[in-house]
Design an enzyme around this catalytic site. Structure first.
Site, mmCIF file in Angstrom:
data_model
loop_
_atom_site.group_PDB
_atom_site.id
_atom_site.type_symbol
_atom_site.label_atom_id
_atom_site.label_comp_id
_atom_site.label_asym_id
_atom_site.label_seq_id
_atom_site.Cartn_x
_atom_site.Cartn_y
_atom_site.Cartn_z
ATOM 1 N N TYR A 16 0.800 -1.230 0.000
ATOM 2 C CA TYR A 16 0.000 0.000 0.000
ATOM 3 C C TYR A 16 0.832 1.279 0.000
ATOM 4 O O TYR A 16 0.355 2.320 -0.453
ATOM 5 C CB TYR A 16 -0.952 -0.013 1.201
ATOM 6 C CG TYR A 16 -2.168 -0.849 0.909
ATOM 7 C CD1 TYR A 16 -3.313 -0.254 0.400
ATOM 8 C CD2 TYR A 16 -2.150 -2.222 1.078
ATOM 9 C CE1 TYR A 16 -4.421 -1.006 0.082
ATOM 10 C CE2 TYR A 16 -3.253 -2.995 0.754
ATOM 11 C CZ TYR A 16 -4.393 -2.371 0.263
ATOM 12 O OH TYR A 16 -5.478 -3.125 -0.065
ATOM 13 N N ILE A 17 2.041 1.206 0.500
ATOM 14 C CA ILE A 17 2.910 2.388 0.514
ATOM 15 C C ILE A 17 4.003 2.263 -0.542
ATOM 16 O O ILE A 17 4.256 3.186 -1.311
ATOM 17 C CB ILE A 17 3.530 2.576 1.918
ATOM 18 C CG1 ILE A 17 2.428 2.782 2.959
ATOM 19 C CG2 ILE A 17 4.532 3.731 1.915
ATOM 20 C CD1 ILE A 17 1.502 3.950 2.700
ATOM 21 N N ARG A 164 2.970 8.778 5.729
ATOM 22 C CA ARG A 164 1.849 9.304 6.538
ATOM 23 C C ARG A 164 0.641 9.615 5.658
ATOM 24 O O ARG A 164 -0.120 10.551 5.935
ATOM 25 C CB ARG A 164 2.287 10.527 7.342
ATOM 26 C CG ARG A 164 3.025 11.495 6.476
ATOM 27 C CD ARG A 164 3.792 12.611 7.107
ATOM 28 N NE ARG A 164 3.731 12.928 8.475
ATOM 29 C CZ ARG A 164 4.144 14.114 8.949
ATOM 30 N NH1 ARG A 164 4.590 15.039 8.108
ATOM 31 N NH2 ARG A 164 4.096 14.372 10.223
ATOM 32 N N VAL A 165 0.479 8.823 4.589
ATOM 33 C CA VAL A 165 -0.612 9.093 3.643
ATOM 34 C C VAL A 165 -1.895 8.361 4.046
ATOM 35 O O VAL A 165 -1.853 7.285 4.628
ATOM 36 C CB VAL A 165 -0.215 8.690 2.211
ATOM 37 C CG1 VAL A 165 0.764 9.691 1.646
ATOM 38 C CG2 VAL A 165 0.371 7.281 2.166
ATOM 39 N N LYS A 217 5.815 9.672 13.906
ATOM 40 C CA LYS A 217 4.803 8.927 13.148
ATOM 41 C C LYS A 217 3.858 8.177 14.092
ATOM 42 O O LYS A 217 2.629 8.211 13.933
ATOM 43 C CB LYS A 217 5.510 7.945 12.206
ATOM 44 C CG LYS A 217 4.627 6.877 11.631
ATOM 45 C CD LYS A 217 3.542 7.470 10.760
ATOM 46 C CE LYS A 217 2.401 6.499 10.591
ATOM 47 N NZ LYS A 217 2.005 6.263 9.255
ATOM 48 N N CYS A 271 -3.277 0.827 10.615
ATOM 49 C CA CYS A 271 -2.302 1.737 11.208
ATOM 50 C C CYS A 271 -2.706 2.188 12.599
ATOM 51 O O CYS A 271 -1.987 1.979 13.569
ATOM 52 C CB CYS A 271 -2.154 2.941 10.300
ATOM 53 S SG CYS A 271 -1.945 2.431 8.594
HETATM 54 N N1 SAJ Z 1 -12.596 6.755 12.748
HETATM 55 C C1 SAJ Z 1 -13.625 6.961 13.669
HETATM 56 N N2 SAJ Z 1 -14.003 8.238 13.953
HETATM 57 C C2 SAJ Z 1 -13.403 9.322 13.381
HETATM 58 C C3 SAJ Z 1 -12.346 9.116 12.467
HETATM 59 C C4 SAJ Z 1 -11.963 7.816 12.154
HETATM 60 O O1 SAJ Z 1 -14.212 6.007 14.210
HETATM 61 O O2 SAJ Z 1 -13.818 10.448 13.689
HETATM 62 C C5 SAJ Z 1 -12.183 5.374 12.410
HETATM 63 C C6 SAJ Z 1 -12.423 5.024 10.941
HETATM 64 O O3 SAJ Z 1 -13.748 4.638 10.713
HETATM 65 C C7 SAJ Z 1 -11.432 3.891 10.742
HETATM 66 C C8 SAJ Z 1 -10.277 4.271 11.683
HETATM 67 O O4 SAJ Z 1 -10.787 5.244 12.576
HETATM 68 O O5 SAJ Z 1 -11.983 2.650 11.178
HETATM 69 C C9 SAJ Z 1 -9.053 4.833 10.985
HETATM 70 O O6 SAJ Z 1 -9.431 5.694 9.919
HETATM 71 P P1 SAJ Z 1 -8.670 7.062 9.597
HETATM 72 O O7 SAJ Z 1 -9.335 7.670 8.431
HETATM 73 O O8 SAJ Z 1 -8.591 7.877 10.828
HETATM 74 O O9 SAJ Z 1 -7.159 6.646 9.284
HETATM 75 P P2 SAJ Z 1 -6.432 5.537 8.346
HETATM 76 O O10 SAJ Z 1 -6.151 4.317 9.166
HETATM 77 O O11 SAJ Z 1 -7.143 5.345 7.063
HETATM 78 O O12 SAJ Z 1 -5.021 6.317 8.056
HETATM 79 C C10 SAJ Z 1 -4.239 6.792 9.147
HETATM 80 C C11 SAJ Z 1 -3.894 8.268 8.904
HETATM 81 N N3 SAJ Z 1 -3.361 8.868 10.113
HETATM 82 C C12 SAJ Z 1 -3.848 10.026 10.630
HETATM 83 O O13 SAJ Z 1 -4.790 10.624 10.152
HETATM 84 C C13 SAJ Z 1 -3.138 10.573 11.825
HETATM 85 C C14 SAJ Z 1 -2.896 8.378 7.758
HETATM 86 O O14 SAJ Z 1 -2.464 9.732 7.588
HETATM 87 C C15 SAJ Z 1 -1.676 7.493 8.044
HETATM 88 O O15 SAJ Z 1 -0.694 7.562 7.002
HETATM 89 C C16 SAJ Z 1 -2.178 6.071 8.121
HETATM 90 O O16 SAJ Z 1 -3.056 5.985 9.250
HETATM 91 C C17 SAJ Z 1 -0.965 5.162 8.258
HETATM 92 O O17 SAJ Z 1 -0.591 4.517 7.256
HETATM 93 O O18 SAJ Z 1 -0.323 5.139 9.329
#
Ligand code: SAJ
Length: 421
Positions: A16-17, A164-165, A217, A271
């Site tokens: 994915y990255i 960090r995408v 990170k 993540c």
């Molecule tokens: N979620 C909630 N409530 C919210 C926001 C998210 O329940 O208000 C849940 C989502 O439904 C999901 C989970 O959290 O199940 C994670 O979703 P996400 O959109 O917050 O993040 P990821 O896992 O898709 O991507 C994250 C990102 N990190 C941050 O925003 C700090 C991304 O920038 C990172 O690069 C990625 O992790 C990673 O690869 O580490």
């Protein structure tokens, strides 16, 4: 070649990255050798196709392979820079980080390293992993010097530059996000900045070393996890007090310095549910809030299941003579977050499977982003919103845009996303 330009780089781990990153360099007409342990992944990419889900990636890979700038192989080849983007899962009840993929990748590239090479660890890693990577390289290549022994004059440059995408927006965020660059020396950082500047328009911010870059990170994802846990805890508190958590958050967020996230069925993806454990495992006594946030988020699916059981129970109480086998349960959403088809590490999918495993009546699933139901839901039926409205119990798990304009169906409702609230 000027000191700061790269002609040939290698990306280790085409997931994915790694794959989108490889494509970014290739799109800047740098020759990229992608390395992966899976022959199937290598063959797929060399055909110009992809094995993962990410918007716009397919077209970009196809173009990069066609134009001859991207090629995949299972055997590492010499290059000027190596980027390692392999998984770093956790293992065991203590959630200890598993660095075996980084170790294997390091040992695989060590054989082809040459003086002047740059090696970057992109994988999200516990503090100290970049130095460990350098040590693994140096074990295999005692003929080369590394920053730990030779400082600025080292043959091999080492840096941690965490990805960090956001999944779903990888192709934009790779270009526009700022990058944290944690070189083991200043020269290491300078070489890494030069590399990323070939496609990154965001700032490349140089950290004082790899350890703080690693923790940065982990901190980003822990910040989000803690904030989601706060929202999830509020949803439990509101349930206890019979208040509407969505109204509560709307009201509190009118304060200029309050910005509460949204509760849901739990935290999914690869993540946010993993990285905080790396902080916990390196500072067990201190990381109390971070650990508790993980526990709050991880326990949310069980709480939702109890709500589903209670809803079925309430329906049976109101309909004496019926049994659970007569009750149809409809589940709305399976993916790990809205508007994607990615079911990996999805709490919504876990809940749907848990319902399938214990409920004796029919189960309907509405998931507009998939064509067929995954394993564990063989007996359920993938249906549209209209068909699902006939169910007696409705479990809303993912706030897909597709659901937003739907009216609350008749029956018992468990809505963990506030769609029908
Ligand atoms: N979620 C909630 N409530 C919210 C926001 C998210 O329940 O208000 C849940 C989502 O439904 C999901 C989970 O959290 O199940 C994670 O979703 P996400 O959109 O917050 O993040 P990821 O896992 O898709 O991507 C994250 C990102 N990190 C941050 O925003 C700090 C991304 O920038 C990172 O690069 C990625 O992790 C990673 O690869 O580490």
């Amino acid at each position: 070649m000027s000191d700061h330009s790269y002609k040939r780089i290698s990306v280790i781990g085409l997931g994915y990255i790694g794959l989108p990153t490889a494509v970014m360099f290739a799109s800047r007409k740098i020759e990229v050798v992608g390395v992966d342990v899976s022959q199937n992944v290598v063959d797929t990419i060399n055909r110009g196709a992809i094995h993962i889900i990410e918007p716009d990636l397919d077209v970009a890979v196809h173009a990069a392979v066609q134009e001859g700038f991207l090629r995949a192989t299972t055997m590492p080849e010499p290059a000027e820079a190596f980027l390692i983007a392999v998984p770093t899962p956790f293992q065991g009840a203590d959630h200890e980080p598993d660095l075996s993929y980084i170790e294997a990748a390091s040992k695989a590239i060590a054989r082809v390293l040459r003086p002047g090479n740059l090696v970057i660890l992109e994988s999200t890693s516990p503090v100290g992993a970049t130095e460990a990577m350098a040590d693994w390289l140096s074990e295999v290549r005692p003929d080369l010097t590394f920053p730990r022994g030779a400082g600025e004059a080292s043959d091999i440059r080492i840096a941690h530059c965490p990805e960090r995408v956001l999944p779903g927006k990888v192709m934009q965020e790779l270009i526009t996000n700022d990058r944290v660059i944690g070189g083991m020396t200043r020269a290491c950082s300078a070489r890494a900045v030069a590399l990323y500047k070939s496609f990154v328009t965001g700032d490349c911010v140089v950290a004082s070393g790899p350890r703080v870059a690693e923790l940065a990170k982990l901190t980003e994802n822990s910040f989000r996890d803690v904030n989601i846990a706060f929202a999830n805890e509020l949803s439990l508190i509101c349930d206890r007090l019979e208040l509407d958590v969505w109204e509560l958050i709307r009201l509190a967020n009118r304060h200029p310095r309050v910005n509460i996230l949204q509760p849901g069925p739990g935290v999914g993806g690869h993540c946010i549910a993993v990285d905080p454990w790396f902080i916990v495992s390196s500072a067990r006594n201190e990381a109390r809030l971070i650990r508790t946030a993980r526990e709050v988020n991880d326990s949310k699916p069980d709480w939702v299941m109890n709500k589903v059981r209670a809803a079925i129970g309430a329906h049976l109480m109101a309909n004496p003579g019926k049994t659970a086998a007569d009750v149809t349960v409809a589940v709305y959403g399976l993916s790990f977050k809205p508007n994607i088809d990615d079911l990996r590490e999805s709490p919504a999918l876990d809940i749907a499977r848990a319902i399938a495993a214990e409920h004796t009546g029919p189960q309907l699933v509405v998931e507009p982003n998939i064509e067929e139901l995954p394993k564990g839901l063989e007996a359920a039926h993938l249906v549209d919103l209209t068909a699902a409205s006939a169910a007696e119990v409705h479990v809303m798990l993912v706030d897909h845009t597709h659901f937003m304009s739907s009216v609350a169906p008749i029956g018992r409702i468990v809505d963990v996303r506030g769609v029908w609230g």
